[in-house]
Design a protein around this motif. Structure first.
Motif, mmCIF file in Angstrom:
data_model
loop_
_atom_site.group_PDB
_atom_site.id
_atom_site.type_symbol
_atom_site.label_atom_id
_atom_site.label_comp_id
_atom_site.label_asym_id
_atom_site.label_seq_id
_atom_site.Cartn_x
_atom_site.Cartn_y
_atom_site.Cartn_z
ATOM 1 N N CYS A 86 0.850 -1.191 0.000
ATOM 2 C CA CYS A 86 0.000 0.000 0.000
ATOM 3 C C CYS A 86 0.883 1.238 0.000
ATOM 4 O O CYS A 86 1.908 1.269 0.702
ATOM 5 C CB CYS A 86 -0.898 -0.019 1.241
ATOM 6 N N VAL B 49 -5.498 -0.703 -2.090
ATOM 7 C CA VAL B 49 -5.771 0.413 -3.011
ATOM 8 C C VAL B 49 -5.924 -0.175 -4.413
ATOM 9 O O VAL B 49 -4.969 -0.269 -5.182
ATOM 10 C CB VAL B 49 -4.635 1.459 -2.992
ATOM 11 N N THR C 179 -10.257 1.933 -2.219
ATOM 12 C CA THR C 179 -9.185 2.746 -2.785
ATOM 13 C C THR C 179 -9.050 4.046 -2.010
ATOM 14 O O THR C 179 -9.756 4.286 -1.020
ATOM 15 C CB THR C 179 -9.396 3.013 -4.286
ATOM 16 N N ARG C 180 -8.135 4.908 -2.471
ATOM 17 C CA ARG C 180 -7.920 6.220 -1.868
ATOM 18 C C ARG C 180 -8.575 7.286 -2.742
ATOM 19 O O ARG C 180 -8.658 7.134 -3.970
ATOM 20 C CB ARG C 180 -6.417 6.492 -1.735
ATOM 21 N N TYR D 170 -13.860 4.180 0.542
ATOM 22 C CA TYR D 170 -12.761 5.133 0.699
ATOM 23 C C TYR D 170 -12.435 5.284 2.189
ATOM 24 O O TYR D 170 -13.318 5.538 3.002
ATOM 25 C CB TYR D 170 -13.156 6.509 0.153
#
Length: 466
Positions: free
Chosen positions: A206, A252, A280-281, A303
């Motif tokens: 990550c 992610v 994910t980001r 998120y």
């Protein structure tokens, strides 16, 4: 001569007062299944017992162990199940005293001394251990196996050199799904549209630096499988197990944009009829990507935002922009994809005011799903090191580390106050008339109805738990 190996996944029960106790989910032990697949590739006999879904215990477990009669028994050791792992090791040693008991997993990796000092544990496998178990299956001399800590014949603890992580993930075979009770697994409620469903990992590592996350998965260890390899596994799962839904469990999933676009295009072009979700980001998503993800079957994205206070975000090294987060949530919903966010109470710098700010952020942005947690200082994280140095670690037992217990005792914030806001957050978000109406209007399928019913039941049980 190869040894017969048994891999065991301990049972995992969430603590009283955890929202996760109310969410029906069972995930396959992909780490054990990955190790088993590689063992089979080397013609090493292997079995898996997933006690989370099989419910063997006591004499029944001992009887099953005698039936399999392994020479090596690997036990998954993560923090919330470590006490159960030690209990299983005791049963193993009483049943088969000559069997080699090996602990592997995150807790074993970050707390190897604690694990190896247990009298029922012979070996600790640190880090990625697929190839470690291959060596354990064919090499008798433990001093020649990288990545382990072990007791020699005199009881002395020996630490070998670390094992190099797998560089090319495509070289690993797909998890040994055939050794698992596949029909007993399903993702968390609200995280799937159809069943049968399965989780998949397409990368390791990550780019984040979050203090509450295990440091071993961060930046330097990021590797990915190729799009072609991932698609082959999806097709395999569809053909062999009739899988209709995939929960991509990468930290992610959108990190490797080119790979993701290839996967989406192939799903669309080949009409694979798969629905899927991911995490994910917020800085790794955009409108164009959302469109192709939606077209290829993506229905939900989670998120990690964690806090609506800038100081806390800085303290936990969560490098995100809250205005961007607001925009991404809106953009995701506009694309027709369910926006899920994760928020957390109890990190460094937390106060009643910052917790209130975080709740208000959830109410303002109005995502489809919010997951509120309490910060858990897991071993191997910067949060754990910080809390230990400051004398802020609580006296909770390892099996209470499940993001619902107050394991960091901040000097200005009581456990009672954190739990008050934890419950208040769920009540204020999910029991709004506006939210309830929106949920009902979005109900389209049997799974939507099922999700709504179980959500209401789970929330009422959750509020009654204190």
């Amino acid at each position: 001569m190869t040894k017969n190996i048994l891999l065991i996944n301990p049972a995992y029960t969430h603590t009283e007062g955890s929202i996760w106790r109310e969410v029906a989910s069972n995930y396959p032990p992909l780490g054990l299944a990955a190790a088993a697949a590689l063992l089979e590739k080397y013609d090493i006999p292997v079995s898996i017992l997933d006690l989370k879904v099989e419910h063997f215990s006591g004499e029944k477990l001992a009887s099953k162990i005698r039936e399999i009669n392994p020479q090596v028994i690997g036990i998954s050791a993560i923090t919330p199940t470590i006490n159960e792992a030690w209990h299983i090791a005791q049963i193993v040693k009483k049943t088969l005293p000559e069997a080699l008991v090996v602990f592997g997993g995150t807790h074993a990796t970050v707390m190897p001394q604690e694990c190896i000092e247990n009298k029922y544990v012979d070996v600790v496998a640190k880090g990625e251990s697929e190839y470690t178990f291959v060596d354990l299956g064919i090499i008798n001399d433990l001093s020649k196996i990288d990545g382990i800590i072990y007791k020699n014949k005199d009881g002395k603890i020996i630490q070998n050199k670390d094992r190099v992580p797998v560089k090319n993930l495509d070289e690993l075979p797909f998890p040994a799904y055939h050794l698992l009770p596949m029909y007993k697994y399903q993702p968390a409620l609200g995280n799937y549209k159809r069943l049968p469903a399965m989780i998949m990992l397409t990368s390791r590592g990550c780019p984040g630096r979050c203090t509450f996350c295990y440091s071993g998965i961060k930046e330097k260890n990021i590797r990915t499988r190729s799009a072609e390899n991932v698609l082959t596994e999806i097709k395999f799962l569809k053909e062999r197990y009739n899988i209709k839904e995939i929960s991509f469990y990468d930290d992610v999933f959108t990190l490797f944009r080119g790979k993701l676009v290839k996967i989406c295009n192939a799903i669309i072009d080949e009409k694979l009829d798969i629905t899927w979700s991911c995490m994910t980001r917020i800085n790794l998503i955009d409108e164009e990507l959302l469109k192709i993800m939606k077209k290829s079957g993506c229905h939900s994205i989670c998120y990690g935002i964690e806090s609506a206070d800038e100081t806390i975000l800085k303290n936990i090294q969560k490098d995100i922009d809250l205005n961007m987060a607001r925009e991404v949530i809106k953009m995701t919903k506009k694309a027709g994809i369910k926006a899920r966010i994760s928020l957390m109470f109890g990190n460094q710098g937390e106060t009643e005011e910052t917790m209130e700010k975080t709740i208000n952020f959830a109410l303002e942005t109005n995502p489809d799903v919010v997951q509120f947690n309490i910060a858990s200082a897991y071993p191997g994280t910067e949060l754990y090191t910080w809390a230990k140095e400051k004398g802020y670690l609580s006296e909770k037992t390892w099996d209470q580390y499940d993001y619902s217990q107050y394991t960091v005792k901040l000097p200005n914030l009581s456990e009672e106050k954190v739990r008050e806001y934890y419950k208040k957050a769920y009540k204020r978000f999910y029991f709004r008339p506006k939210y309830i109406v929106q949920r009902l209007l979005k109900t389209r399928s049997y799974y939507d109805i099922k999700e709504n019913i179980f959500a209401v039941k789970g929330l009422f049980n959750f509020f009654k738990s204190d």
